[in-house]
Enzyme design. Structure first.
Site, PDB file in Angstrom:
ATOM      1  CB  ILE A  62      -0.658   1.192  -2.339  1.00 37.03           C
ATOM      2  CG1 ILE A  62      -0.204   2.392  -2.272  1.00 37.03           C
ATOM      3  CG2 ILE A  62      -0.864   0.812  -3.790  1.00 37.03           C
ATOM      4  CD1 ILE A  62       1.276   2.574  -2.962  1.00 37.03           C
ATOM      5  CB  SER A  63      -4.780   4.394   0.085  1.00 44.68           C
ATOM      6  OG  SER A  63      -5.009   3.649   1.262  1.00 44.68           O
ATOM      7  CD  GLN A  64      -8.890   7.266  -5.696  1.00 51.18           C
ATOM      8  OE1 GLN A  64      -9.709   6.571  -5.051  1.00 51.18           O
ATOM      9  NE2 GLN A  64      -9.086   8.116  -6.828  1.00 51.18           N
TER      10      GLN A  64
END
Ligand code: SAM
Length: 216
Positions: A62-64
């Site tokens: 999951i992206s930052q």
């Protein structure tokens, strides 16, 4: 984990995003509302509000939150915009776009992630069109799109995606090698002409497919 634990985490995250330069109040409002803990595996829910990418299985992340906020702010999403996302992952970026009023079309190449993201979005009452498959060739059925967001690193701009942008449409996509990519912002001027600008450097997992990297 107690509800207040997540609420405090969300508030702290918003403060961190502001001090990192995110100023789009609509985007911050969306992030302040979305329960990121629902998009990460049980074992790491306590870390849901760290401003960091987290593992979601299948060697993906999951992206930052900073990256999500940066890319979403750059796209300047208006309610009713038709937005194609390549790389559904956990579904968190899609949720952010939906909260801004976009009609979201999202493509994922991992079956497990495609299914779990769909389930998470459904459970939260967030409506998106999801497809399992290779997003490097876009999703021609619903083209053209007002905006396209690619959340995995590409070796170059995928032609199919450029051609599925509406005139005046914008695309944000990380392009580079496997270690680091430059976020490119592309605007379609007319049938043949595109303007492209370089933004910040980021590090994404690879975009794998016909117009991306080949599986190693
Ligand atoms: N947007 C995601 C989120 O909010 O959780 C994070 C995306 S993760 C950094 C990148 C995702 O792109 C991975 O789930 C990966 O499987 C997916 N991906 C890579 N190549 C793809 C392709 N050709 N088509 C669709 N998805 C792809």
């Amino acid at each position: 984990m107690h509800k207040d634990f997540y609420k405090t985490g969300r508030e702290r995250l918003i403060a961190q995003l502001r001090s990192a330069g995110i100023s789009d109040e609509r985007v911050l409002g969306a992030i302040a509302t979305i329960p990121r803990e629902k998009f990460v595996p049980d074992a790491i829910k306590s870390r849901a509000y760290e401003d960091t990418a987290l593992p979601i299985g299948n060697h993906q992340t999951i992206s930052q939150p900073y990256t999500v906020a940066f890319m979403t702010s750059a796209l300047n999403i208006k309610p009713g915009d038709s937005v194609l996302e390549i790389g559904t992952g956990s579904g968190y970026q899609a949720a952010t776009l939906i909260m801004l009023g976009a009609k979201v079309f999202t493509v994922e190449r991992h079956w497990e992630l495609y299914n779990s993201a769909k389930k998470t979005l459904d459970e939260l009452g967030l409506s998106a069109q999801s497809r399992f498959g290779d997003g490097t060739i876009g999703w021609s059925e619903f083209a053209p799109y007002d905006a396209i967001i690619v959340t995995a690193g590409a070796p170059e701009l995928p032609q199919s995606l450029l051609l599925q942008l509406a005139i005046g449409g914008r695309m944000i996509i990380p392009v580079g090698d496997e270690r680091s990519q430059t976020l490119k912002y592309v605007v379609r001027k007319d049938d043949r002409e595109f303007d492209a600008f370089d933004m910040q450097e980021f590090r994404f997992v690879p975009l794998i497919g016909k117009e991306g990297w080949t599986v190693g």
